[in-house]
Design a protein around this motif. Structure first.
Motif, PDB file in Angstrom:
ATOM      1  N   GLY A  81       4.836  -7.769   5.754  1.00 12.74           N
ATOM      2  CA  GLY A  81       4.909  -8.810   4.741  1.00 12.74           C
ATOM      3  C   GLY A  81       4.196  -8.445   3.459  1.00 12.74           C
ATOM      4  O   GLY A  81       3.997  -7.267   3.133  1.00 12.74           O
ATOM      5  N   SER A  82       3.788  -9.505   2.730  1.00 11.59           N
ATOM      6  CA  SER A  82       3.142  -9.298   1.431  1.00 11.59           C
ATOM      7  C   SER A  82       1.625  -9.352   1.516  1.00 11.59           C
ATOM      8  O   SER A  82       0.949  -9.291   0.486  1.00 11.59           O
ATOM      9  CB  SER A  82       3.646 -10.366   0.449  1.00 11.59           C
ATOM     10  N   ASN A  83       1.065  -9.476   2.711  1.00 11.10           N
ATOM     11  CA  ASN A  83      -0.396  -9.544   2.863  1.00 11.10           C
ATOM     12  C   ASN A  83      -0.983  -8.135   2.824  1.00 11.10           C
ATOM     13  O   ASN A  83      -1.355  -7.566   3.841  1.00 11.10           O
ATOM     14  CB  ASN A  83      -0.766 -10.240   4.177  1.00 11.10           C
ATOM     15  N   ARG A  84      -1.064  -7.577   1.646  1.00  9.78           N
ATOM     16  CA  ARG A  84      -1.519  -6.204   1.482  1.00  9.78           C
ATOM     17  C   ARG A  84      -3.029  -6.078   1.645  1.00  9.78           C
ATOM     18  O   ARG A  84      -3.552  -4.971   1.726  1.00  9.78           O
ATOM     19  CB  ARG A  84      -1.103  -5.670   0.111  1.00  9.78           C
ATOM     20  N   TRP A  85      -3.775  -7.202   1.695  1.00 15.70           N
ATOM     21  CA  TRP A  85      -5.222  -7.109   1.872  1.00 15.70           C
ATOM     22  C   TRP A  85      -5.574  -6.577   3.259  1.00 15.70           C
ATOM     23  O   TRP A  85      -6.692  -6.120   3.485  1.00 15.70           O
ATOM     24  CB  TRP A  85      -5.869  -8.479   1.661  1.00 15.70           C
ATOM     25  N   ARG A  86      -4.613  -6.633   4.204  1.00 19.23           N
ATOM     26  CA  ARG A  86      -4.865  -6.106   5.533  1.00 19.23           C
ATOM     27  C   ARG A  86      -4.826  -4.563   5.555  1.00 19.23           C
ATOM     28  O   ARG A  86      -5.304  -3.951   6.502  1.00 19.23           O
ATOM     29  CB  ARG A  86      -3.821  -6.638   6.512  1.00 19.23           C
ATOM     30  N   PHE A 141      -2.366   4.436  -1.006  1.00 21.09           N
ATOM     31  CA  PHE A 141      -2.730   3.932   0.321  1.00 21.09           C
ATOM     32  C   PHE A 141      -4.123   4.400   0.727  1.00 21.09           C
ATOM     33  O   PHE A 141      -4.980   3.584   1.078  1.00 21.09           O
ATOM     34  CB  PHE A 141      -1.687   4.387   1.337  1.00 21.09           C
ATOM     35  N   LEU A 142      -4.371   5.726   0.663  1.00 16.45           N
ATOM     36  CA  LEU A 142      -5.647   6.252   1.133  1.00 16.45           C
ATOM     37  C   LEU A 142      -6.779   6.063   0.127  1.00 16.45           C
ATOM     38  O   LEU A 142      -7.941   5.931   0.513  1.00 16.45           O
ATOM     39  CB  LEU A 142      -5.505   7.731   1.484  1.00 16.45           C
ATOM     40  N   ALA A 143      -6.461   6.069  -1.170  1.00 19.29           N
ATOM     41  CA  ALA A 143      -7.519   5.954  -2.173  1.00 19.29           C
ATOM     42  C   ALA A 143      -7.806   4.501  -2.551  1.00 19.29           C
ATOM     43  O   ALA A 143      -8.963   4.122  -2.771  1.00 19.29           O
ATOM     44  CB  ALA A 143      -7.136   6.754  -3.428  1.00 19.29           C
ATOM     45  N   GLU A 144      -6.755   3.657  -2.621  1.00 17.57           N
ATOM     46  CA  GLU A 144      -6.942   2.285  -3.078  1.00 17.57           C
ATOM     47  C   GLU A 144      -6.806   1.269  -1.956  1.00 17.57           C
ATOM     48  O   GLU A 144      -7.098   0.086  -2.142  1.00 17.57           O
ATOM     49  CB  GLU A 144      -5.926   1.969  -4.180  1.00 17.57           C
ATOM     50  N   GLY A 145      -6.326   1.685  -0.798  1.00 15.89           N
ATOM     51  CA  GLY A 145      -6.196   0.767   0.331  1.00 15.89           C
ATOM     52  C   GLY A 145      -5.047  -0.198   0.198  1.00 15.89           C
ATOM     53  O   GLY A 145      -5.096  -1.299   0.751  1.00 15.89           O
ATOM     54  N   VAL A 146      -3.973   0.179  -0.508  1.00 19.99           N
ATOM     55  CA  VAL A 146      -2.821  -0.698  -0.714  1.00 19.99           C
ATOM     56  C   VAL A 146      -1.557   0.097  -0.401  1.00 19.99           C
ATOM     57  O   VAL A 146      -1.339   1.181  -0.963  1.00 19.99           O
ATOM     58  CB  VAL A 146      -2.757  -1.239  -2.158  1.00 19.99           C
ATOM     59  N   TYR A 147      -0.727  -0.451   0.491  1.00 15.59           N
ATOM     60  CA  TYR A 147       0.541   0.214   0.798  1.00 15.59           C
ATOM     61  C   TYR A 147       1.601  -0.173  -0.228  1.00 15.59           C
ATOM     62  O   TYR A 147       1.814  -1.358  -0.512  1.00 15.59           O
ATOM     63  CB  TYR A 147       1.036  -0.169   2.196  1.00 15.59           C
ATOM     64  N   THR A 148       2.264   0.840  -0.804  1.00 16.09           N
ATOM     65  CA  THR A 148       3.327   0.629  -1.777  1.00 16.09           C
ATOM     66  C   THR A 148       4.654   1.061  -1.165  1.00 16.09           C
ATOM     67  O   THR A 148       4.776   2.220  -0.735  1.00 16.09           O
ATOM     68  CB  THR A 148       3.063   1.436  -3.063  1.00 16.09           C
ATOM     69  N   PRO A 149       5.647   0.185  -1.082  1.00 14.01           N
ATOM     70  CA  PRO A 149       6.941   0.585  -0.501  1.00 14.01           C
ATOM     71  C   PRO A 149       7.557   1.733  -1.271  1.00 14.01           C
ATOM     72  O   PRO A 149       7.421   1.840  -2.495  1.00 14.01           O
ATOM     73  CB  PRO A 149       7.791  -0.688  -0.609  1.00 14.01           C
ATOM     74  N   LEU A 150       8.254   2.601  -0.553  1.00 19.82           N
ATOM     75  CA  LEU A 150       8.884   3.765  -1.156  1.00 19.82           C
ATOM     76  C   LEU A 150      10.218   3.391  -1.781  1.00 19.82           C
ATOM     77  O   LEU A 150      10.937   2.532  -1.273  1.00 19.82           O
ATOM     78  CB  LEU A 150       9.111   4.856  -0.109  1.00 19.82           C
TER      79      LEU A 150
END
Length: 428
Positions: A400-405, A289-298
């Motif tokens: 949702g799936s819009n991880r670019w946000r 999340f902090l390094a790549e800017g993408v949230y990954t569900p746990l």
């Protein structure tokens, strides 16, 4: 059941139970003889006797007067003695009172008794014992089911002996010496009958046996397993990963206290995470999340080390160099100087997260470090987070799936962290 046994004194507790069952409660009075026209239905403060009005098929109407100071078969475990009729009757009268009101009424009554010059008081019967007594008087439980009412059969022999002793002291020559005249055959028959009675008794446990059982348990062998369950070691797929996972804050070189500038090593800032399962960001997905800017569900089975490093260029802190941040979720092994390097705290709004922190008060904590709350977009921010004010930033990520946000949210978080670090004096 009759309230009296032939030749035995009346049982006050049984008389009270019978009168309640017939809807004819006893009458408090100042004189044991109703024919004297003494004052009846007086307050418990002045009453000396209770008069029971019972109808016997053989003897017709009966008026039995019992002193209110007479002991009953209700034995209090809290006080270790039998309760007198006055306390039992008062407990029945106040059966519908709440516990606090009942205790207060007993205290006020005893004050009135003292003012009236009486040499007796009313005992405050404990809640569990009061419940048992009321249930027994209402006929909901029997002698054998009650924990505090002694069985009438158990007391019969003792009461007969007391009656015989009283007759002997008065010089009555007709005292029956039953035990002395009993032959061996009759005695054995009596012992066998008692043995059968005792065998059919319901065994009642005390406080310790009810809570802990009759067998003493030895848990000393559990100590050798405590390190497995309470330690920080986590299972890893290989030995190298296991060694990385068991690295603690105290032996990790990245968490050494700030060194002198002459050594050329800059102190590394620390970011604390919440270990709550309700947190959207924990050790398994904070780096992406902090390094790549993408949230990954746990995922519930996801394992992660207990310390992570993320490098981030901060333009206003160390221009031209990347600053390495340390991510941890448990500060229990912190040395005092580590807290000076904490720059941000991710929180879910639950204050138990701060119980092992140097600053356990949220207002004090967030005056030293930036608070970050990350929630789902469209959901309400907890009131606790709102109450902490501007020291805690609130951001929301898309469900949702819009991880670019996500990258926009991440950049906002880093911007606030950099601003707080600059205000704390980092880079000077």
């Amino acid at each position: 059941m009759a309230a009296t046994t032939a030749g035995l004194p009346p049982d006050p507790l049984l008389l009270l139970k019978q009168s309640i069952a017939k809807g004819s409660p006893p009458i408090p009075t100042t004189d044991p003889d109703p024919s004297n026209q003494a004052e009846s239905n007086v307050a418990t403060t002045y009453a000396t006797h209770l008069i029971f009005n019972l109808d016997s098929p053989q003897d017709g109407p009966q008026h039995i007067a019992i002193p209110m100071s007479q002991e009953t078969r209700f034995v209090s475990a809290a006080y270790g003695r039998a309760m007198e009729l006055r306390s039992v009757f008062y407990c029945w009268e106040k059966r519908d009172m709440q516990t606090a009101d009942y205790i207060r009424s007993v205290q006020l009554l005893n004050q009135d008794l003292k003012k009236a010059g009486r040499d007796y008081t009313v005992t405050n019967i404990q809640f569990a014992e009061k419940l048992d007594l009321v249930s027994w008087l209402q006929g909901e439980i029997t002698d054998h089911e009650s924990l505090y009412v002694k069985s009438l059969d158990d007391n019969k022999e003792a009461r007969v002996e007391a009656k015989d002793a009283a007759k002997q002291a008065a010089g009555d020559a007709d005292v029956e010496m039953r035990d002395a005249a009993m032959d061996d055959g009759k005695r054995r028959e009596e012992e066998e009958r008692l043995r059968l009675i005792y065998a059919a008794e319901r065994k009642m446990g005390d406080h310790n046996t009810v809570l802990r059982g009759v067998k003493i348990q030895d848990f000393s062998g559990i100590r050798k397993y405590s390190t497995i369950f309470l330690g920080k070691a986590k299972n890893a797929p290989n030995a190298a990963q296991a060694q990385a996972n068991t690295t603690t804050l105290t032996n990790n070189p990245a968490l050494r206290p700030p060194v002198k500038p002459a050594s050329g090593r800059r102190p590394e800032p620390i970011i604390l995470l919440s270990s709550s399962f309700s947190s959207l960001l924990r050790m398994p997905n904070i780096k992406s999340f902090l390094a790549e800017g993408v949230y990954t569900p746990l995922e519930s089975s996801t394992e992660a080390p207990n310390i992570l490093h993320i490098s981030r260029p901060l333009r206003t802190i160390y221009p031209g160099h990347a600053t390495r941040f340390i991510m941890v979720d448990d500060p229990s092994n912190f040395r005092p100087d580590y807290w000076n390097r904490v720059v941000a705290v991710f929180t879910t709004g639950q204050t138990w997260q701060f119980k092992n922190y140097k600053w356990q008060n949220p207002a004090e904590l967030f005056s030293h470090a930036l608070g970050v709350y990350v929630g789902w977009k469209g959901e309400v921010v907890p009131d606790t987070v709102k109450g902490w004010g501007r020291q805690v930033m609130s951001v929301q990520i898309d469900k949702g799936s819009n991880r670019w946000r996500d990258r926009e949210v991440v950049e906002d978080i880093w911007s606030q962290i950099e601003a707080r670090m600059r205000a704390m004096g980092w880079g000077k």
